[in-house]
Each structure stands twice: as C-alpha cells, then as structure tokens.
Scaffold this motif. Structure first.
Motif, PDB file in Angstrom:
ATOM      1  N   HIS A  37       0.829  -1.213   0.000  1.00  0.00           N
ATOM      2  CA  HIS A  37       0.000   0.000   0.000  1.00  0.00           C
ATOM      3  C   HIS A  37       0.866   1.267   0.000  1.00  0.00           C
ATOM      4  CE1 HIS A  37      -3.839  -1.797   0.076  1.00  0.00           C
ATOM      5  NE2 HIS A  37      -3.930  -2.095   1.359  1.00  0.00           N
ATOM      6  N   GLU A  62      -7.632 -13.178  -3.864  1.00  0.00           N
ATOM      7  CA  GLU A  62      -8.942 -12.504  -3.803  1.00  0.00           C
ATOM      8  C   GLU A  62      -8.812 -11.025  -3.426  1.00  0.00           C
ATOM      9  OE1 GLU A  62     -11.859 -13.616  -4.580  1.00  0.00           O
ATOM     10  OE2 GLU A  62     -11.727 -15.798  -4.565  1.00  0.00           O
ATOM     11  N   PHE A  63      -7.599 -10.590  -3.119  1.00  0.00           N
ATOM     12  CA  PHE A  63      -7.390  -9.213  -2.650  1.00  0.00           C
ATOM     13  C   PHE A  63      -7.406  -8.282  -3.868  1.00  0.00           C
ATOM     14  CE2 PHE A  63      -4.762  -6.935   0.878  1.00  0.00           C
ATOM     15  CZ  PHE A  63      -5.521  -5.791   0.707  1.00  0.00           C
ATOM     16  N   TYR A  64      -8.627  -7.851  -4.279  1.00  0.00           N
ATOM     17  CA  TYR A  64      -8.787  -7.158  -5.570  1.00  0.00           C
ATOM     18  C   TYR A  64      -7.983  -5.872  -5.661  1.00  0.00           C
ATOM     19  CZ  TYR A  64     -12.031  -3.933  -3.232  1.00  0.00           C
ATOM     20  OH  TYR A  64     -12.573  -2.996  -2.400  1.00  0.00           O
ATOM     21  N   THR A  65      -7.834  -5.172  -4.530  1.00  0.00           N
ATOM     22  CA  THR A  65      -7.112  -3.899  -4.577  1.00  0.00           C
ATOM     23  C   THR A  65      -5.668  -4.107  -5.043  1.00  0.00           C
ATOM     24  OG1 THR A  65      -8.516  -3.079  -2.795  1.00  0.00           O
ATOM     25  CG2 THR A  65      -6.459  -1.889  -3.178  1.00  0.00           C
ATOM     26  N   ASN A  68      -5.488  -4.254  -8.656  1.00  0.00           N
ATOM     27  CA  ASN A  68      -5.538  -2.889  -9.201  1.00  0.00           C
ATOM     28  C   ASN A  68      -4.174  -2.208  -9.098  1.00  0.00           C
ATOM     29  OD1 ASN A  68      -8.222  -3.393  -9.587  1.00  0.00           O
ATOM     30  ND2 ASN A  68      -8.932  -2.138  -7.868  1.00  0.00           N
ATOM     31  N   HIS A  69      -3.507  -2.421  -7.958  1.00  0.00           N
ATOM     32  CA  HIS A  69      -2.154  -1.868  -7.807  1.00  0.00           C
ATOM     33  C   HIS A  69      -1.254  -2.396  -8.926  1.00  0.00           C
ATOM     34  CE1 HIS A  69      -3.455  -0.203  -4.159  1.00  0.00           C
ATOM     35  NE2 HIS A  69      -2.837  -0.958  -3.266  1.00  0.00           N
ATOM     36  N   ARG A  71      -2.117  -3.386 -11.824  1.00  0.00           N
ATOM     37  CA  ARG A  71      -2.467  -2.743 -13.098  1.00  0.00           C
ATOM     38  C   ARG A  71      -1.739  -1.398 -13.232  1.00  0.00           C
ATOM     39  NH1 ARG A  71      -7.799  -5.068 -11.887  1.00  0.00           N
ATOM     40  NH2 ARG A  71      -8.624  -6.146 -13.709  1.00  0.00           N
ATOM     41  N   LEU A  72      -1.711  -0.652 -12.140  1.00  0.00           N
ATOM     42  CA  LEU A  72      -1.040   0.647 -12.188  1.00  0.00           C
ATOM     43  C   LEU A  72       0.432   0.470 -12.560  1.00  0.00           C
ATOM     44  CD1 LEU A  72      -2.555   2.319  -8.963  1.00  0.00           C
ATOM     45  CD2 LEU A  72      -3.103   2.864 -11.353  1.00  0.00           C
ATOM     46  N   ARG A  75       0.779  -0.684 -16.254  1.00  0.00           N
ATOM     47  CA  ARG A  75       0.498   0.408 -17.186  1.00  0.00           C
ATOM     48  C   ARG A  75       1.699   1.356 -17.261  1.00  0.00           C
ATOM     49  NH1 ARG A  75      -5.177   3.312 -16.328  1.00  0.00           N
ATOM     50  NH2 ARG A  75      -4.020   4.409 -14.719  1.00  0.00           N
ATOM     51  N   TRP A 119     -11.324 -12.197  -9.930  1.00  0.00           N
ATOM     52  CA  TRP A 119     -10.326 -11.130 -10.114  1.00  0.00           C
ATOM     53  C   TRP A 119      -9.187 -11.570 -11.020  1.00  0.00           C
ATOM     54  CZ3 TRP A 119     -13.035  -7.312  -8.296  1.00  0.00           C
ATOM     55  CH2 TRP A 119     -13.826  -7.468  -7.146  1.00  0.00           C
ATOM     56  N   ASN A 122     -10.348 -11.505 -14.643  1.00  0.00           N
ATOM     57  CA  ASN A 122     -10.487 -10.114 -15.085  1.00  0.00           C
ATOM     58  C   ASN A 122      -9.158  -9.451 -15.349  1.00  0.00           C
ATOM     59  OD1 ASN A 122     -13.201  -9.968 -15.016  1.00  0.00           O
ATOM     60  ND2 ASN A 122     -13.238  -9.573 -12.821  1.00  0.00           N
ATOM     61  N   TRP A 126      -7.834  -7.864 -18.809  1.00  0.00           N
ATOM     62  CA  TRP A 126      -7.369  -6.471 -18.855  1.00  0.00           C
ATOM     63  C   TRP A 126      -5.978  -6.400 -19.486  1.00  0.00           C
ATOM     64  CZ3 TRP A 126      -3.059  -4.235 -16.632  1.00  0.00           C
ATOM     65  CH2 TRP A 126      -2.988  -2.839 -16.719  1.00  0.00           C
TER      66      TRP A 126
ATOM     67  N   LEU B  45      -7.241 -12.560   5.702  1.00  0.00           N
ATOM     68  CA  LEU B  45      -7.270 -12.966   4.292  1.00  0.00           C
ATOM     69  C   LEU B  45      -8.630 -12.682   3.659  1.00  0.00           C
ATOM     70  CD1 LEU B  45      -5.362 -16.392   4.322  1.00  0.00           C
ATOM     71  CD2 LEU B  45      -4.508 -14.161   3.601  1.00  0.00           C
ATOM     72  N   HIS B  48     -11.177  -8.456   2.114  1.00  0.00           N
ATOM     73  CA  HIS B  48     -11.770  -7.919   0.879  1.00  0.00           C
ATOM     74  C   HIS B  48     -13.283  -8.151   0.818  1.00  0.00           C
ATOM     75  CE1 HIS B  48     -10.978 -12.146   0.185  1.00  0.00           C
ATOM     76  NE2 HIS B  48     -12.025 -12.107  -0.614  1.00  0.00           N
ATOM     77  N   GLY B  94      -8.736   1.456   3.097  1.00  0.00           N
ATOM     78  CA  GLY B  94      -7.541   1.167   2.305  1.00  0.00           C
ATOM     79  C   GLY B  94      -7.801   0.309   1.072  1.00  0.00           C
ATOM     80  N   HIS B  95      -9.010  -0.256   0.953  1.00  0.00           N
ATOM     81  CA  HIS B  95      -9.340  -1.044  -0.232  1.00  0.00           C
ATOM     82  C   HIS B  95     -10.012  -0.142  -1.261  1.00  0.00           C
ATOM     83  CE1 HIS B  95      -8.972  -5.264   1.565  1.00  0.00           C
ATOM     84  NE2 HIS B  95      -8.584  -4.441   2.512  1.00  0.00           N
ATOM     85  N   ASP B  96      -9.771  -0.438  -2.557  1.00  0.00           N
ATOM     86  CA  ASP B  96     -10.295   0.419  -3.622  1.00  0.00           C
ATOM     87  C   ASP B  96     -11.831   0.432  -3.667  1.00  0.00           C
ATOM     88  OD1 ASP B  96      -7.762   1.051  -4.314  1.00  0.00           O
ATOM     89  OD2 ASP B  96      -7.726  -0.055  -6.218  1.00  0.00           O
ATOM     90  N   TRP B 149     -11.897  -0.193 -13.703  1.00  0.00           N
ATOM     91  CA  TRP B 149     -11.145  -1.097 -14.565  1.00  0.00           C
ATOM     92  C   TRP B 149     -12.022  -1.849 -15.541  1.00  0.00           C
ATOM     93  CZ3 TRP B 149      -6.330   0.280 -14.564  1.00  0.00           C
ATOM     94  CH2 TRP B 149      -5.794   0.881 -13.422  1.00  0.00           C
ATOM     95  N   GLU B 151     -14.736  -4.247 -15.552  1.00  0.00           N
ATOM     96  CA  GLU B 151     -15.421  -5.546 -15.630  1.00  0.00           C
ATOM     97  C   GLU B 151     -16.927  -5.323 -15.716  1.00  0.00           C
ATOM     98  OE1 GLU B 151     -16.373  -9.549 -13.002  1.00  0.00           O
ATOM     99  OE2 GLU B 151     -15.306  -7.891 -12.083  1.00  0.00           O
TER     100      GLU B 151
END
Lengths: 362, 337
Positions: A37, A62-65, A68-69, A71-72, A75, A119, A122, A126, B45, B48, B94-96, B149, B151
C-alpha cells in the motif's frame, strides 16, 4: 465465499505454539500488505513493488485492490516501454511482448489453483486488452490466439466452469475484432466454435454449458452462411437428429430436455421469430410437432418412470393444439400423462397442479 | 465482521432431533462473535469481503428479530471509514472503491436508518455516492462496470439499481438502456447470464429479475419458462442448485427462491423439503449455516439460508423483501409502501 469447505479443514490452532505461529503469519501478512500500500501511495511503480504484489497475490488472490495496484504498475511499465525514447519501435514492442508474456505466465498457476476467482480472470483480460493497445495487430493477435488454447485447457479440467466459457467468448470476440486483423478485414470463428460445442457434447452429453453455447452460435452460423429456407430446414433436421440420439442415450438428463425444449420453440408461433427456421408454414410446424410426439412416445416404452418424457409430451400436445385447434391424442391420455408426471415428480406438485388447471384437464 | 469460516459445521452439534428447529440464539451469538476473531489469519485474508460481511450479518440479525445485536454507531462509523472521496466504497479502509461494496454500504446505512449520515459525516454525500454509481454505466450499452477497470456483469447493474433506488436517485442513470441490456442477457431457457451470450445461472437470474422488478418491467420475463427452469433447480434432498447438473447449495435458497417469488412461482418447488434442507445445514451448537451439511459454516450462507426461510414463511422470522434482501419493514419505510 467458502463454498464446499469440507469437514476437518479450518481446524483451530490447538497448542500455544500453533497459536504463536498463526500470530506470526498474521504479522507477516499485514506487514506485506502495509508495504505494498505504502509503495503504491508513493507511486513507486517499480519491479520491486511488482515483486511484492506477486508475493501477496500468491498468498491471497482474492485481494482485488492488489490486482488494481498491479495494473497501475503494468500500465506504467508498458507506457514507458513504448515511450518516445528514440529507440526502434521493434525493440520496445519486443520488450512489451516479453513483459506481457511474463505476466500471463505468472497468472497461469494461480488460475489453475483458483479457477473460480473472478479477479484473476479479469486481470488477465485487462492485460490482454493492454496488449491490443500497445502492440501491433500481429503480435497482439498471437497472444490472444494462445488464450483460446488456454480456455480449452481450463474447460477440459472443468467443462462447466462459466468463467472458462465466458473467457472463451471474450477471446473469440477479440480475435474477430477489426483491431486484431493485420489487414483490417473481419474474420469469424463462428463455425470453429460451433464445432467445439459438438466436440464438448460428444465428450459428455450432460454439458448444459455446451448446449447453451450452441444455441447462441446457431443463428450466427446460419447468418454467416446466408442460409435460405431449405438450408435452415436441413440444419434444423440435423439438430433434431442430434438431440434424439442424445435423448435415447440419456433420457434422465435435464440439459438435453432443455435443449429439446429450445428446438421445439422453432414450431411455436410465440418463439419462432427468433428460432433457426423462422419462416416455416403452419402446416410444416404441425408436421414437425406430430413427428416429435411420435418419437417421444416411442421413448416411453421401457422408460415409463422418466418424468421428462411426460413433460415433453404434454407441452408438445399443447403446441399441437395451438397450431391445429385440436388435441393430438384423446384428452384422457393427456390427463394420464399429467397424473404420471405429478406422481413421478412430487417436488414440483404445485407446478403440475397449475398445469392441470391451465389445461382444464379431466 | 469476519468472513472466517467455521468454527461450526453444518449438521453438527448434539444428536439430530426428530424435528429440526432454527437455533436463533446460536446464530445471533455466532454473528456477534465474528469480529472477535482477529487472531485468525483467515480474518485478514477475507478482509476484501468485510463490508459485504457486515451487510450479511446485519441483515441476518434483523431477520432473526435481533436488530440491536450489532452496535449501531460502530456499524455506521465502520461503513463511513470505507468510503472514498469519489463517493464509492471499498471492502475495508484502504481497499479500492467498487460497486459491490458501495451497494453493501448503502444497504447497511438504509437498514440502520442512517443514510443521512453520508451528508453529515461521509467523505462524500449521498448525491455523490449516486454519481459514483452512475459513472459506472456505459452510456452506449446500458451495462454497468464494477469499477474504473471495466469488468461488466449483471451483478453490477442490479447493484446500481438496488443502491440508487434506496437513495431515491435512480433518475441518475439510463434505466431503459439498462433494461435493454438485461434483455440482451436473456437465454432460451427463460434465464439470464452474466453478460450477453452467457449461460443462465440462478445468481445472475436473481440480479436480472431484480433489476427488472426495480425498473417495473417484470412484464419482460417469460414467467412460465423461467419458472420451469428455476423449479428444476430443486434436488431430491430438497436443496437447490444454481445450474443444471450442479450440487445443491444453501445460497441458492435465496437466488432461486426469490427469483421464483418475484415471478409468483414460489409454490413451484417443495418449500417444506427446502426448509428441512436449510435447517440441516445449521451448526446447532456454535451457530451459523453452511452451504451443505457437513461443511464449514460462514456468514454468507447464514444470511441466505435465513432469508430463504423467511421467504418460505418460517415462523418467528421477520419478512424479507424479495428484491432487496433486506427486512421488508425497512424497504416499506423507504419506499412508503
């Protein structure tokens, strides 16, 4: 969620030592999350940060965030790779291909281990979309092409995984899109995909996903062939033969009966417009329905305890009446079919009671 | 709210009595205990899912008739701590931001009658939450993405309709276009899939039928055909599956059953046998409900098992709203009906 976690797993840590170990793991995990983070907050889109997300995602996909990190970071790396640094395009494209290929390889074992994790699928899509954006059509196409093989592989491991089927559909759409044609022309994989459903059905008749996909592909196949009425009838006859053979092999299999119901819609004025043979005459429809009633009645012999046969005979009789104004058999026969159905299928007793009411059955 | 599975297991606890009952007090204690399990790695764990978990736990408690069992102020504070400045919510601080958690946030706040806290104490007010959700609609196709993003899934479309209608902000989106998109996800069996071309799946059917219900367009559903397909989800043991030839699972006691309810076909399955199946999935000692007997319990299956029982008219439970999966008394208050 925790679907299907069997008895015996998730046992609580028993000894003080176990508890200590668990607390240490929590500390390690939270420390890793914290540092990822922090680095993202500071826009440290570096290989080191990427490696930390790798570690974390292997621990918890499963920690989707964190995806996303990632992906940043990707990119950032990809746009730097195709930047105007005076280098030949070829080199930077090769570098981009390598980056994306490495990334796709990283995902593979995770997909195998967690085939139902949204995730991961996806993120992979992406990433491939990025390849379309950053690479020339030929190189991008090559990557997408390999994905078709991956989808086949995943579906051979679990032929009903709807992520796998969905992924396959998206990959096919991408391969058919103008962006991935080197000469700008359109290509179609419709027939190849139709053949794939045949192959899957032949491997296992009881594959509702494959029958469903088939139902979606048929109109496209016919449109592509610019099939006329005769060609459409021929196609329909072949489908009817296929489902007949399948039903004889597995008369208790509901996937087959749903597909059969779908084919019968071709003869139903309510649904015919969207069917594979929309312009059959009323007489032709009636002929088909009569033939189908005969065929299903034959199946009854020796399978008197198969509720699906009665269900199908009743709906075909209703369709017959709708097309011709009269019942194909005596009303007492239909009444008997409803009785048998209700007897064989007590779970849905009220549904059959509604049917009896709608039929005004004796 | 922890999403940790267990400690109990469906079907365990004492000897099996002749007549199974719903162990309300055990379930309440089970849900209350979930946030005390921070010494388990799985608690972290599953972070999320935290905000979804609060919605599942809170809704279960309300349906069980114990709405006060979670502290209201702490619940509101936690929800608001998950908000981003763009209006959206993440699963935990802290999660998106993502549609799935934004919907849970709105549902929780609506349930504890605290939507106005968004304007008072949120990082963004109610209007901004609505704008975040609306920004995820594709103006060309009418579909909704889960986040920036991209989906696409009918779950997100339903989530958008669900949360926006609770906020009285449905006018921020193109409803007819979204309805057309749902129709595009329809299949020959009367069901709906995750996107156009996708196979029918009971979970997606719930989202599509629910979206059509909110839009007032249930006339578009082929009730007999869909009702037939849904009724065939019931297996001889009474449980429901989500697709043909799959195993039964308590969560489909909600997705399948409420879809049948929305099209007036709930009587097409055997409610008594389903009730018995859900009751068998309880841990009678430690509380909680599992996906099927013998598996570990969790709060997700607990709420959908209880919501299913409520829909079946199980005695002693509060009535559930078939569209929103929230207490009926609360949606009645919000919509004045």
């Amino acid at each position: 969620m925790s679907h299907g976690i069997p008895r015996g797993s998730g046992v609580q840590p028993a000894t003080a030592e176990d508890r200590q170990k668990e607390l240490q793991k929590i500390k390690d995990y939270k420390g890793l999350v914290e540092s990822v983070h922090l680095r993202i907050q500071e826009r440290q889109y570096t290989i080191d940060t990427l490696d930390l997300t790798t570690k974390l995602l292997r621990w918890n996909p499963e920690f989707y965030t964190i995806w996303n990190h990632r992906r940043l970071i990707m990119r950032h790396i990809l746009s730097a790779g195709s930047g105007e640094d005076g280098q030949g395009f070829k080199t930077s494209h090769d570098a981009s291909v390598n980056i994306i290929s490495d990334e796709l390889s990283f995902l593979l074992p995770l997909m195998r281990k967690y085939p139902k994790c949204y995730w991961i699928w996806n993120y992979r899509l992406w990433l491939l979309e990025q390849s379309t954006h950053y690479l020339p059509a030929v190189a991008g196409r090559q990557l997408w092409q390999q994905e078709l093989a991956l989808a086949s592989k995943m579906l051979s491991l679990d032929s009903r995984n709807f992520h796998g089927w969905g992924y396959r559909r998206t990959v096919v759409n991408a391969l058919e899109s103008p962006e991935l044609q080197s000469d700008g022309s359109a290509s179609t994989l419709t027939e190849q995909e139709f053949d794939y459903t045949t192959k899957m059905i032949n491997t296992n008749l009881s594959n509702f996903s494959a029958w469903h996909t088939r139902s979606k592909l048929i109109p496209k196949v016919l449109t592509k062939k610019q099939a006329d009425k005769v060609a459409r009838r021929k196609f329909l006859d072949e489908e009817l033969e296929l489902i007949q053979r399948a039903l004889w092999a597995g008369s208790e299999d509901q996937s087959l009966w749903f597909y059969h119901q779908n084919l019968m819609s071709t003869f139903d004025p309510k649904y015919a417009a969207d069917s594979m043979a929309p312009d059959l005459s009323g007489e032709e429809r009636l002929e088909y329905v009569t033939q189908e009633i005969g065929r299903i009645q034959e199946m009854l012999d020796g399978a008197e305890d198969c509720k699906w046969i009665y269900q199908s005979l009743i709906s075909l009789s209703i369709l017959y009446k709708c097309l011709s104004g009269k019942w194909p058999v005596g009303q007492s026969v239909i009444g008997h079919w409803v009785d048998e159905l209700a007897k064989l299928d007590p779970l849905r007793a009220n549904r059959w009671a509604d049917l009896r009411r709608d039929l005004g059955a004796p | 709210m922890s999403l940790v599975s267990g400690p109990g297991r469906g079907g365990s606890g004492g000897s099996v009595p002749d007549e199974l009952k719903l162990v309300v007090d055990r379930h309440v204690k089970y849900i209350q205990s979930l946030d005390t399990r921070q010494d388990e790695l799985e608690y972290w764990l599953t972070e999320h899912l935290r905000l979804n978990g609060v919605y599942w736990g809170l809704t279960a408690l309300h349906l069980l008739g114990h709405p006060e069992a979670l502290p209201r102020d702490a619940t509101i504070d936690f929800v608001l701590s998950c908000q981003h400045e763009n209006g959206g919510f993440g699963a935990a601080p802290g999660h998106d931001a993502h549609m799935l958690y934004t919907v849970s946030a709105v549902q929780i706040l609506a349930t504890v009658d605290a939507v106005e806290e968004l304007d008072r104490k949120g990082k963004a007010g109610g209007e901004k939450v609505g704008e975040y959700i609306a920004s995820l609609q594709d103006p060309m196709t009418g579909s909704f993405a889960g986040d920036e993003w991209g989906e696409i899934d009918t779950r997100f479309l339903f989530g958008a309709f669900n949360a926006l209608s609770l906020l009285h902000l449905l006018s921020l989106v193109d409803v007819p276009k979204a309805v057309a998109h749902v129709q595009g996800c329809g299949n020959f069996d009367g069901g709906y899939g995750v996107s156009p071309g996708a196979e029918s799946h009971a979970g997606q059917i719930y989202t599509c039928v629910g979206a059509l219900a909110i839009a007032g367009r249930l006339d578009l559903v082929d009730r007999d055909r869909l009702g037939g397909w849904l009724s065939e989800r019931q297996l001889p043991n009474g449980g429901l599956n989500g697709r043909p030839e799959k195993l039964e699972d308590v969560c489909y006691s909600w997705w399948v059953l409420t879809s049948l309810a929305m099209i007036d076909r709930i009587h097409w399955i055997d409610g008594e046998k389903l009730t018995q199946f859900i009751l068998q999935c309880q841990d009678l000692d430690k509380g909680g409900i599992a996906d099927r007997p013998g598996d570990m319990v969790d709060v997700f299956h607990t709420v959908f098992g209880i919501a299913g029982l409520s829909l079946l008219g199980f005695p002693g439970l509060q009535a559930v709203d078939p569209i929103y999966c929230m207490p009926k008394a609360i949606t009645s208050r919000i919509f004045g009906r």
